[in-house]
Design a protein around this motif. Structure first.
Motif, PDB file in Angstrom:
ATOM      1  N   PRO A  93       0.824  -1.211   0.000  1.00 26.86           N
ATOM      2  CA  PRO A  93       0.000   0.000   0.000  1.00 26.86           C
ATOM      3  C   PRO A  93       0.857   1.258   0.000  1.00 26.86           C
ATOM      4  O   PRO A  93       1.990   1.263   0.490  1.00 26.86           O
ATOM      5  CB  PRO A  93      -0.806  -0.121   1.295  1.00 26.86           C
ATOM      6  CG  PRO A  93       0.041  -0.964   2.187  1.00 26.86           C
ATOM      7  CD  PRO A  93       0.737  -1.945   1.284  1.00 26.86           C
ATOM      8  N   LEU A  94       0.302   2.328  -0.548  1.00 27.31           N
ATOM      9  CA  LEU A  94       0.973   3.610  -0.569  1.00 27.31           C
ATOM     10  C   LEU A  94       0.841   4.303   0.788  1.00 27.31           C
ATOM     11  O   LEU A  94      -0.170   4.150   1.486  1.00 27.31           O
ATOM     12  CB  LEU A  94       0.363   4.514  -1.639  1.00 27.31           C
ATOM     13  CG  LEU A  94       0.475   4.042  -3.093  1.00 27.31           C
ATOM     14  CD1 LEU A  94      -0.350   4.961  -3.992  1.00 27.31           C
ATOM     15  CD2 LEU A  94       1.928   4.005  -3.539  1.00 27.31           C
ATOM     16  N   ALA A  95       1.858   5.071   1.168  1.00 32.76           N
ATOM     17  CA  ALA A  95       1.738   5.962   2.320  1.00 32.76           C
ATOM     18  C   ALA A  95       0.836   7.126   1.922  1.00 32.76           C
ATOM     19  O   ALA A  95       0.972   7.694   0.834  1.00 32.76           O
ATOM     20  CB  ALA A  95       3.110   6.456   2.748  1.00 32.76           C
ATOM     21  N   LEU A  96      -0.092   7.470   2.801  1.00 31.39           N
ATOM     22  CA  LEU A  96      -1.110   8.469   2.496  1.00 31.39           C
ATOM     23  C   LEU A  96      -0.884   9.743   3.307  1.00 31.39           C
ATOM     24  O   LEU A  96      -0.314   9.712   4.398  1.00 31.39           O
ATOM     25  CB  LEU A  96      -2.503   7.910   2.789  1.00 31.39           C
ATOM     26  CG  LEU A  96      -2.865   6.600   2.063  1.00 31.39           C
ATOM     27  CD1 LEU A  96      -4.232   6.099   2.530  1.00 31.39           C
ATOM     28  CD2 LEU A  96      -2.838   6.793   0.549  1.00 31.39           C
ATOM     29  N   VAL A  97      -1.372  10.840   2.774  1.00 32.75           N
ATOM     30  CA  VAL A  97      -1.269  12.147   3.429  1.00 32.75           C
ATOM     31  C   VAL A  97      -2.619  12.841   3.312  1.00 32.75           C
ATOM     32  O   VAL A  97      -3.215  12.884   2.227  1.00 32.75           O
ATOM     33  CB  VAL A  97      -0.177  13.024   2.777  1.00 32.75           C
ATOM     34  CG1 VAL A  97      -0.120  14.387   3.468  1.00 32.75           C
ATOM     35  CG2 VAL A  97       1.178  12.337   2.828  1.00 32.75           C
ATOM     36  N   CYS A  98      -3.126  13.375   4.416  1.00 32.44           N
ATOM     37  CA  CYS A  98      -4.397  14.090   4.379  1.00 32.44           C
ATOM     38  C   CYS A  98      -4.267  15.383   3.589  1.00 32.44           C
ATOM     39  O   CYS A  98      -3.259  16.089   3.707  1.00 32.44           O
ATOM     40  CB  CYS A  98      -4.867  14.422   5.797  1.00 32.44           C
ATOM     41  SG  CYS A  98      -5.518  13.033   6.720  1.00 32.44           S
ATOM     42  N   ASP A  99      -5.285  15.701   2.822  1.00 31.43           N
ATOM     43  CA  ASP A  99      -5.372  16.973   2.121  1.00 31.43           C
ATOM     44  C   ASP A  99      -6.397  17.832   2.861  1.00 31.43           C
ATOM     45  O   ASP A  99      -7.598  17.552   2.816  1.00 31.43           O
ATOM     46  CB  ASP A  99      -5.800  16.757   0.677  1.00 31.43           C
ATOM     47  CG  ASP A  99      -5.747  18.037  -0.149  1.00 31.43           C
ATOM     48  OD1 ASP A  99      -5.869  19.124   0.448  1.00 31.43           O
ATOM     49  OD2 ASP A  99      -5.598  17.960  -1.380  1.00 31.43           O
ATOM     50  N   SER A 100      -5.925  18.853   3.534  1.00 33.68           N
ATOM     51  CA  SER A 100      -6.806  19.682   4.369  1.00 33.68           C
ATOM     52  C   SER A 100      -7.827  20.455   3.553  1.00 33.68           C
ATOM     53  O   SER A 100      -8.831  20.921   4.091  1.00 33.68           O
ATOM     54  CB  SER A 100      -5.971  20.644   5.224  1.00 33.68           C
ATOM     55  OG  SER A 100      -5.168  21.465   4.396  1.00 33.68           O
ATOM     56  N   ASP A 101      -7.600  20.605   2.262  1.00 38.01           N
ATOM     57  CA  ASP A 101      -8.531  21.357   1.418  1.00 38.01           C
ATOM     58  C   ASP A 101      -9.627  20.483   0.818  1.00 38.01           C
ATOM     59  O   ASP A 101     -10.533  20.991   0.147  1.00 38.01           O
ATOM     60  CB  ASP A 101      -7.768  22.039   0.274  1.00 38.01           C
ATOM     61  CG  ASP A 101      -6.813  23.112   0.782  1.00 38.01           C
ATOM     62  OD1 ASP A 101      -7.125  23.724   1.825  1.00 38.01           O
ATOM     63  OD2 ASP A 101      -5.758  23.302   0.150  1.00 38.01           O
ATOM     64  N   ARG A 103     -12.958  18.058   0.428  1.00 44.14           N
ATOM     65  CA  ARG A 103     -14.294  18.199   0.992  1.00 44.14           C
ATOM     66  C   ARG A 103     -14.624  17.096   1.993  1.00 44.14           C
ATOM     67  O   ARG A 103     -15.538  17.237   2.813  1.00 44.14           O
ATOM     68  CB  ARG A 103     -15.325  18.218  -0.131  1.00 44.14           C
ATOM     69  CG  ARG A 103     -15.559  16.878  -0.806  1.00 44.14           C
ATOM     70  CD  ARG A 103     -16.671  16.945  -1.841  1.00 44.14           C
ATOM     71  NE  ARG A 103     -16.137  17.279  -3.150  1.00 44.14           N
ATOM     72  CZ  ARG A 103     -16.894  17.416  -4.225  1.00 44.14           C
ATOM     73  NH1 ARG A 103     -18.202  17.313  -4.131  1.00 44.14           N
ATOM     74  NH2 ARG A 103     -16.343  17.682  -5.394  1.00 44.14           N
ATOM     75  N   MET A 104     -13.908  15.974   1.951  1.00 49.46           N
ATOM     76  CA  MET A 104     -14.172  14.845   2.848  1.00 49.46           C
ATOM     77  C   MET A 104     -13.112  14.787   3.927  1.00 49.46           C
ATOM     78  O   MET A 104     -11.912  14.829   3.647  1.00 49.46           O
ATOM     79  CB  MET A 104     -14.199  13.527   2.065  1.00 49.46           C
ATOM     80  CG  MET A 104     -14.435  12.304   2.937  1.00 49.46           C
ATOM     81  SD  MET A 104     -14.349  10.755   1.983  1.00 49.46           S
ATOM     82  CE  MET A 104     -15.854  10.886   1.015  1.00 49.46           C
ATOM     83  N   ALA A 105     -13.531  14.715   5.184  1.00 52.09           N
ATOM     84  CA  ALA A 105     -12.601  14.586   6.299  1.00 52.09           C
ATOM     85  C   ALA A 105     -12.273  13.118   6.517  1.00 52.09           C
ATOM     86  O   ALA A 105     -13.161  12.259   6.503  1.00 52.09           O
ATOM     87  CB  ALA A 105     -13.210  15.172   7.566  1.00 52.09           C
ATOM     88  N   ILE A 106     -11.003  12.807   6.695  1.00 55.35           N
ATOM     89  CA  ILE A 106     -10.581  11.429   6.934  1.00 55.35           C
ATOM     90  C   ILE A 106      -9.581  11.390   8.073  1.00 55.35           C
ATOM     91  O   ILE A 106      -8.982  12.409   8.444  1.00 55.35           O
ATOM     92  CB  ILE A 106      -9.943  10.791   5.680  1.00 55.35           C
ATOM     93  CG1 ILE A 106      -8.697  11.568   5.264  1.00 55.35           C
ATOM     94  CG2 ILE A 106     -10.946  10.682   4.545  1.00 55.35           C
ATOM     95  CD1 ILE A 106      -7.849  10.823   4.268  1.00 55.35           C
ATOM     96  N   GLU A 107      -9.377  10.190   8.620  1.00 55.80           N
ATOM     97  CA  GLU A 107      -8.339   9.930   9.615  1.00 55.80           C
ATOM     98  C   GLU A 107      -7.397   8.880   9.048  1.00 55.80           C
ATOM     99  O   GLU A 107      -7.826   7.947   8.374  1.00 55.80           O
ATOM    100  CB  GLU A 107      -8.953   9.425  10.918  1.00 55.80           C
ATOM    101  CG  GLU A 107      -9.886  10.419  11.595  1.00 55.80           C
ATOM    102  CD  GLU A 107     -10.500   9.849  12.868  1.00 55.80           C
ATOM    103  OE1 GLU A 107     -10.174   8.677  13.197  1.00 55.80           O
ATOM    104  OE2 GLU A 107     -11.293  10.542  13.506  1.00 55.80           O
ATOM    105  N   LEU A 108      -6.119   9.033   9.348  1.00 50.64           N
ATOM    106  CA  LEU A 108      -5.120   8.093   8.853  1.00 50.64           C
ATOM    107  C   LEU A 108      -4.518   7.299  10.001  1.00 50.64           C
ATOM    108  O   LEU A 108      -4.348   7.822  11.110  1.00 50.64           O
ATOM    109  CB  LEU A 108      -4.010   8.832   8.102  1.00 50.64           C
ATOM    110  CG  LEU A 108      -4.416   9.583   6.831  1.00 50.64           C
ATOM    111  CD1 LEU A 108      -3.208  10.281   6.226  1.00 50.64           C
ATOM    112  CD2 LEU A 108      -5.047   8.634   5.820  1.00 50.64           C
ATOM    113  N   SER A 109      -4.175   6.032   9.725  1.00 52.29           N
ATOM    114  CA  SER A 109      -3.551   5.156  10.717  1.00 52.29           C
ATOM    115  C   SER A 109      -2.376   4.436  10.082  1.00 52.29           C
ATOM    116  O   SER A 109      -2.355   4.179   8.876  1.00 52.29           O
ATOM    117  CB  SER A 109      -4.549   4.119  11.241  1.00 52.29           C
ATOM    118  OG  SER A 109      -5.686   4.719  11.795  1.00 52.29           O
TER     119      SER A 109
END
Length: 350
Positions: A93-101, A103-109
């Motif tokens: 899997p790819l390492a993910l980074v939240c995009d604050s801009d 429209r959908m809020a997510i949490e990363l683990s």
């Protein structure tokens, strides 16, 4: 193969997973889709091929609710990453980074973060890897595959999974039988014959494990069949570690066998020639092949029954649950019982 510890959280767990929801989820981790996406063949989870604005292609996987815990998913991701770092051709899997801009809020683990949680779903993203099915008639290809499975197990032997499951007769067989009996999916007129042969098969499978004795367990791919091995000119690469577990090495080898007994022997010889250049193999495990095949058959029936409330399953498996299905399963299991009771049914020619 799919193993449940509890039923799905919803009868329609993916009903809200529209194309827009898929693209919004990727957008939330900075992966901008260009609008093109294709749903891939996966019943347990939902998997897509998505084209990005930068010209690359990724494969997001949305996990079925209620099946794995976050810890179990992250152990799978960590194993895939460990294999990739050891230059084993596994799609990690790819390492993910939240995009604050977004429209959908997510949490990363995860460390690095590889699991994303949106309001409705958990998902991971991997790069696309193309390939074709390997040829079971090519001893060269089987030896090559065996060598890479040996490399997977060499890494897998470093430490066990702590949160994922461990292969056993109870896990795949007895729990599946008990669930099917409680579900009412086996017709009353078919139940006595089916249950009788299942109980005999489970006893024979347990005896096969007892004869094998104490075996080394390693972290396994867990579901290493032809659809999860993609062949290219550079050799094989392995996808979908969703069923990764602790267990004996033979679990990642036997599903690559096909045909009659003579074919089995040639194929296992080729696989082990490659495997043993990277990892020792305990020949006692050969006595588990038919037991594992039997357990998979019983478990597959339970998997279909567990998922029957998911609308995708009746549409894809309309024959399941009919009287003819259980009659056919009873006959197949009788044949498996005979195979387990036949000494030396599968062995190498060496």
């Amino acid at each position: 193969m799919s193993i449940d510890r509890e039923p799905s959280a919803s009868l329609t767990p993916f009903s809200g997973l529209t194309p827009d929801a898929v693209l919004d989820s990727l957008d939330a981790v900075g992966l901008r889709g260009d609008g093109r996406l294709l749903q891939l063949n996966s019943y347990e989870n939902r998997v897509f091929q998505v084209f990005l604005e930068d010209g690359s292609v990724v494969v997001p996987k949305f996990y079925r609710p209620g099946r794995w815990s976050d810890e179990q998913i992250l152990e799978e991701h960590a194993f895939a990453t460990e294999l990739a770092q050891a230059e084993v051709p596994v799609v990690a899997p790819l390492a993910l980074v939240c995009d604050s801009d977004a429209r959908m809020a997510i949490e990363l683990s995860g460390h690095p973060p590889t699991l994303a949680r949106s309001p409705a779903h958990r998902f991971a993203v991997s790069p696309r890897r193309a390939g074709r099915a390997p040829s079971l008639e090519s001893m060269e290809q089987l030896e090559w595959i065996g060598r890479f499975i040996g490399r997977i197990h060499a890494v897998g032997s470093r430490q066990p999974f702590l949160h994922r499951l461990t292969l056993s007769v109870d896990l795949l067989g007895r729990s599946s039988r008990d669930w099917l009996l409680q579900s009412g999916m086996v017709p009353p007129d078919a139940e006595p014959g089916w249950l009788g042969v299942v109980d005999d098969c489970l006893l024979a499978a347990a005896e096969a494990f007892d004869r094998a004795g104490t075996l080394q367990h390693v972290r396994l791919h867990g579901d290493c069949h032809l659809n999860n091995v993609l062949w290219t000119d550079a050799g094989p690469h392995f996808v979908d570690l969703d069923d990764a577990m602790n267990g004996p090495a033979i679990q990642d080898l036997w599903m690559l066998l096909s045909g009659d007994k003579a074919s089995y022997r040639h194929q296992i010889d080729a696989l082990l020639r490659g495997y043993e250049t990277m990892m020792n193999f305990d020949d006692r495990e050969l006595g588990l092949i038919e037991a594992l095949r039997t357990l998979r058959l019983i478990h597959h029936s339970a998997w279909l029954a567990r998922r029957w409330d998911d609308p995708a399953f009746p549409a894809a498996f309309p024959w399941f649950g009919q009287a003819a299905y259980w009659q056919q399963q009873t006959q197949v299991l009788r044949e498996q019982l005979n195979a387990m009771r036949t000494p030396g049914y599968i062995q190498t020619s060496s």
